[in-house]
Motif scaffolding. Structure first.
Motif, short mmCIF file in Angstrom:
data_model
loop_
_atom_site.label_atom_id
_atom_site.label_comp_id
_atom_site.label_asym_id
_atom_site.label_seq_id
_atom_site.Cartn_x
_atom_site.Cartn_y
_atom_site.Cartn_z
N THR A 78 63.17 42.38 16.99
CA THR A 78 62.66 43.03 18.10
C THR A 78 62.42 41.74 19.21
O THR A 78 61.96 41.90 20.32
N ALA A 79 62.57 40.52 18.57
CA ALA A 79 62.57 39.38 19.45
C ALA A 79 60.64 39.48 19.68
O ALA A 79 60.54 39.19 21.02
N SER A 80 60.02 39.64 18.83
CA SER A 80 58.51 40.03 19.22
C SER A 80 58.33 40.81 20.22
O SER A 80 57.54 40.64 21.19
N LYS A 81 58.86 42.02 20.35
CA LYS A 81 59.22 43.11 21.45
C LYS A 81 59.52 42.67 22.85
O LYS A 81 59.11 43.03 23.82
N THR A 82 60.10 41.51 22.83
CA THR A 82 60.86 41.17 24.23
C THR A 82 62.39 41.43 24.29
O THR A 82 62.97 41.29 25.12
N ALA A 83 62.98 41.77 23.13
CA ALA A 83 64.40 42.10 23.22
C ALA A 83 64.68 43.34 24.07
O ALA A 83 65.88 43.21 24.54
N PHE A 84 63.93 44.18 24.35
CA PHE A 84 64.37 45.41 25.00
C PHE A 84 63.69 45.45 26.59
O PHE A 84 62.45 45.85 26.19
N GLN A 85 64.42 45.03 27.41
CA GLN A 85 63.64 44.95 28.79
C GLN A 85 63.98 45.92 29.76
O GLN A 85 63.38 46.25 30.91
N ASN A 86 64.83 47.19 29.36
CA ASN A 86 65.25 48.24 30.52
C ASN A 86 63.87 48.81 30.48
O ASN A 86 63.23 49.57 29.44
N PRO A 87 63.23 49.14 31.59
CA PRO A 87 62.03 49.68 31.69
C PRO A 87 62.14 51.34 31.29
O PRO A 87 61.07 51.70 30.83
N ASP A 88 63.40 51.79 31.21
CA ASP A 88 63.37 53.16 30.42
C ASP A 88 64.00 53.38 29.00
O ASP A 88 64.25 54.42 28.76
N VAL A 89 63.74 52.12 28.64
CA VAL A 89 64.45 51.95 27.07
C VAL A 89 63.63 53.14 26.39
O VAL A 89 62.33 53.20 26.30
N ARG A 90 64.46 53.85 25.54
CA ARG A 90 63.67 54.80 24.66
C ARG A 90 64.34 54.63 23.03
O ARG A 90 65.38 53.85 23.01
N PHE A 91 63.78 55.06 22.10
CA PHE A 91 64.18 54.73 20.62
C PHE A 91 64.39 55.72 19.84
O PHE A 91 63.72 56.97 20.28
N LEU A 92 65.47 55.83 19.23
CA LEU A 92 65.77 56.97 18.33
C LEU A 92 65.82 56.44 16.95
O LEU A 92 66.56 55.72 16.72
N ASN A 93 64.80 56.83 15.94
CA ASN A 93 64.95 56.20 14.62
C ASN A 93 65.28 57.12 13.45
O ASN A 93 64.57 57.94 13.23
N ILE A 94 66.16 56.61 13.11
CA ILE A 94 66.68 57.43 11.66
C ILE A 94 66.27 56.52 10.56
O ILE A 94 66.86 55.48 10.19
N ASN A 95 65.45 57.29 9.70
CA ASN A 95 64.79 56.47 8.53
C ASN A 95 64.39 57.51 7.49
O ASN A 95 63.77 58.76 7.88
N VAL A 96 64.39 57.22 6.31
CA VAL A 96 64.00 57.96 5.18
C VAL A 96 62.43 58.24 5.13
O VAL A 96 61.65 58.85 4.69
N ALA A 97 61.89 56.85 5.75
CA ALA A 97 60.31 56.55 5.89
C ALA A 97 59.98 57.09 7.12
O ALA A 97 60.17 56.52 8.07
N GLU A 98 58.86 58.19 7.05
CA GLU A 98 58.21 58.52 8.42
C GLU A 98 57.79 57.45 9.26
O GLU A 98 57.80 57.34 10.46
N PHE A 99 56.97 56.37 8.22
CA PHE A 99 56.10 55.17 8.94
C PHE A 99 57.21 54.55 9.80
O PHE A 99 57.03 54.09 10.86
N ASP A 100 58.27 54.25 9.43
CA ASP A 100 59.37 53.40 10.22
C ASP A 100 60.04 54.25 11.09
O ASP A 100 60.29 54.00 12.54
N ALA A 101 60.28 55.47 10.96
CA ALA A 101 60.66 56.51 11.91
C ALA A 101 60.01 56.71 13.35
O ALA A 101 60.58 56.90 14.32
N HIS A 102 58.68 56.45 13.26
CA HIS A 102 57.90 56.62 14.13
C HIS A 102 57.53 55.47 15.12
O HIS A 102 57.09 55.50 16.13
N LYS A 103 58.32 54.35 14.73
CA LYS A 103 58.02 52.92 15.61
C LYS A 103 58.45 52.89 16.78
O LYS A 103 59.29 53.77 17.31
#
Ligand SMILES: Cc1ncc(C[n+]2csc(CCOP(=O)(O)OP(=O)(O)O)c2C)c(N)n1
Ligand SMILES: [Mg+2]
Length: 618
Positions: free
Chosen positions: A303-328
């Protein structure tokens, strides 16, 4: 008890998609008084679960972890140690396993359960409790930790151990601490414990409602992108990802663990993501309105220490077997197996495709990156030559099915950008823990997982000096490694980082103590790494120019045993960073002007760090 444990382990199998694999490839270890009469004796009378002698317990865990990673987590090794230092040597390996979500079973010997002879050799005593030993240091780095204080506890612990090791979401290091006396005690175990047991590895489908929303999010996106993590490889979802990307036109950027999810020349593969990323991937990430994160932990390097995504409206869709990662990143969680979820999404999206301008942009970035790679592969710097040029030579010498292995230093970043991966699992980077010393021990595990693939271990002089011992083990077992050792006399990686934070490379060169300055800025140390490699039994060559490297790579093809090519490289001839940044805090106050300036630059860059808490709705 030890005989029962070994008899149990050799009968464990896993099955996924109807394919069956024996779970434990054997047991690695070094015997001492804490295991020689227990597990050691049990292994001797069970030669069908092979005992492998390593040179260092940490290395053994790395070998097991690499074997598991190269086997997409369908196999691993168990590792046994004596009590005390042998056990604590495994802490670093255990953390490597757990951070990377890779299965390994550790069986450290432990102090006497009956206590009457305490303190035993290597016992750490405590005035607070007798229920403590150095093995408790393994607790925070293990996904499951247990101590077998009575022989009759064994069945319950081994079943839990297997549940965790074979769980796609929970897996990591599992520790069964084995008191020295209990290892040798007998109990009348139920015969069923030793029958062949098949553990089913599930492919969890997405919940229909979660999938419907995921489809909505993708349909509404104008600049979506995929980040492919290690989960894509572990789930064997590469074809599903290739189909999804080809049908939708959505670009795919790869993490270190996910690199090779797509071949480098797949039209939608825009290269490496994040701090060690390629320009196209990072520019696309900056503007993306939807990030589809598949099987990734979204570490700071991604994530470049959370600087990689600069679109103000960016959203995340997380596909993961681990609930922990899916919610990040407050993403929309789709808890599912990567392959199943991608297949379901491909079918549900129908005729959805990214816009033409976006598609043209992706194609342009791809072309530009291939040109940049060619430039770095043919830099003609030096000698000493550049690291990028060596990577180019190794990449060209390797066959599509071969594997490059690496872990720490400046090589991982350069490989992430430059290595042209052609087959799944052809790129093996341990970059979750980035553990110096993993490279050669890990390379051995990769080779054992599939001896038909040549393994090219790329390792820096720092990592090599930290752990080169498993060259001996690779020769003992007849597994050939091709080791390319890049000698730049210190730490190019941390040296460069030190310069960037204003500290001028302090303490990162392999130089001797200077009596005048009191610092480590005296003459370069007269270390002969080729002599070290040869002394360990490897076929060893030295190379100076790119042509030398190419010739040496050709020559070692015919050599049956582990070979080492030592090449001196220029520490300062670095592959640049592209469109990214990493948060390493700089001293807020300092007497050094270089640090003050670095602090200003730091504050400016850190201001771009984002807090992702917005819901996925639109
Ligand atoms: C066990 C361990 N200790 C320290 C570090 C921090 N570290 C990361 S890279 C590096 C230097 C590695 O040197 P070398 O292998 O020569 O690679 P180079 O940086 O020169 O490419 C260090 C000290 C680490 N990753 N792992
Ligand atoms: Mg170095």
């Amino acid at each position: 008890m030890s005989q029962a444990l070994i008899a149990f382990l050799k009968n464990q199998y896993v099955e996924r998609d109807g394919r069956e694999t024996r779970f434990f490839g054997g047991v690695w270890g070094i015997f001492g008084h804490g295991c020689v009469a227990g597990i050691g004796q049990a292994l001797q009378q069970n030669p069908d679960l092979r005992y492998y002698l390593c040179r260092n317990e940490q290395a053994a865990v790395h070998t097991a972890v690499a074997f598991a990673k190269a086997s997409n987590r369908l196999r691993t090794f168990a590792c046994v140690s004596s009590i005390g230092p042998g056990a604590t040597n495994m802490v670093t390996g255990a953390a490597t396993a757990t951070v990377n979500r890779l299965p390994v079973l550790l069986m450290p010997g432990d102090i006497f359960a009956r206590r009457n002879v305490a303190p035993v050799l290597q016992q750490l005593e405590s005035e607070r409790s007798q229920d403590i030993s150095v093995n408790d240091a393994l607790r925070p780095v293990a996904r499951y930790w247990d101590r077998i204080n009575r022989a009759d506890q064994l069945p319950f612990s081994v079943m839990e151990a297997m549940r965790v090791l074979t769980s796609p979401a929970q897996t990591g290091a599992v520790v069964l601490a084995l008191p020295q006396d209990v290892q040798t005690e007998s109990w009348d175990y139920p015969a069923e414990l030793f029958e062949k047991r098949l553990w089913h590895i599930p492919r969890q489908p997405a919940e229909p409602a979660a999938l419907r929303k995921a489809v909505e999010l993708i349909r509404a996106a104008r600049q979506p992108m995929i980040i492919a993590g290690g989960g894509v490889l572990y789930s064997e979802a590469c074809q599903a990802l290739a189909d999804f990307a080809a049908q939708t036109g959505i670009p795919v950027a790869e993490t270190q663990a996910g690199k090779g999810s797509l071949p480098f020349d797949h039209p939608q593969n825009v290269g490496a993501m994040g701090v060690t990323g390629t320009p196209g991937a990072n520019i696309l990430a900056r503007g993306a309105d939807l990030v589809i994160a598949v099987g990734t932990r979204l570490s700071d390097f991604t994530t470049a220490s959370k600087t990689a995504f600069q679109n103000p409206d960016v959203r995340f869709l997380n596909i993961n077997v681990a609930e922990f990662d899916a919610h990040k990143h407050a993403g929309w969680p789709v808890m599912a197996d990567a392959r199943v979820a991608l297949e379901e999404l491909t079918a549900a999206l129908g005729d959805y495709r990214v816009g033409q301008d976006y598609a043209a942009c992706i194609a342009r970035y791809k072309r530009q990156w291939e040109d940049e790679t060619d430039r770095l592969f043919t830099l003609r710097h030096g000698p000493p030559i550049s690291q990028g040029e060596v990577i180019g030579a190794v990449n060209r010498a390797s066959r599509p099915e071969d594997v490059v292995v690496c872990a720490a230093g400046s090589l991982p970043g350069d490989l992430h950008k430059l290595w042209r991966t052609r087959r799944p699992n052809g790129y093996h980077l341990e970059y979750g823990y980035s553990c110096m010393g993993y490279e050669i021990a890990g390379g051995l595990g990769v080779k054992m997982a599939d001896p038909s693939r040549e393994v090219y271990v790329m390792v820096g002089d720092g990592s090599f000096l930290m752990m080169n011992s498993e060259i001996v083990t690779s020769i003992q077992e007849g597994y050939k490694l091709n080791i390319i050792l890049l000698d730049n006399h210190g730490f190019s990686s941390i040296g460069g980082l030190s310069q960037s934070i204003g500290s001028e490379g302090f303490g990162t060169d392999y130089r001797s103590r200077n009596a005048d300055t009191g610092q480590l800025d005296g003459p370069w140390l007269p270390v002969d790494l080729a002599a070290v490699a040869a002394g360990l039994g490897a076929y060893t060559l030295r190379a100076v120019t790119r042509e030398d490297v190419e010739k040496a790579l050709e020559e070692i093809r015919a050599v049956p045993r582990t070979s080492v090519i030592v090449v001196e490289t220029d520490k300062e001839a670095r592959v640049p960073g592209y469109e990214s940044w990493w948060d390493v805090p700089v001293a807020e106050v300092s007497e050094m002007e270089t640090v003050q300036r670095a602090r200003e630059r730091y504050q400016e860059a850190a201001a771009k760090e984002r807090i992702f808490v917005a819901g996925p709705g639109r």
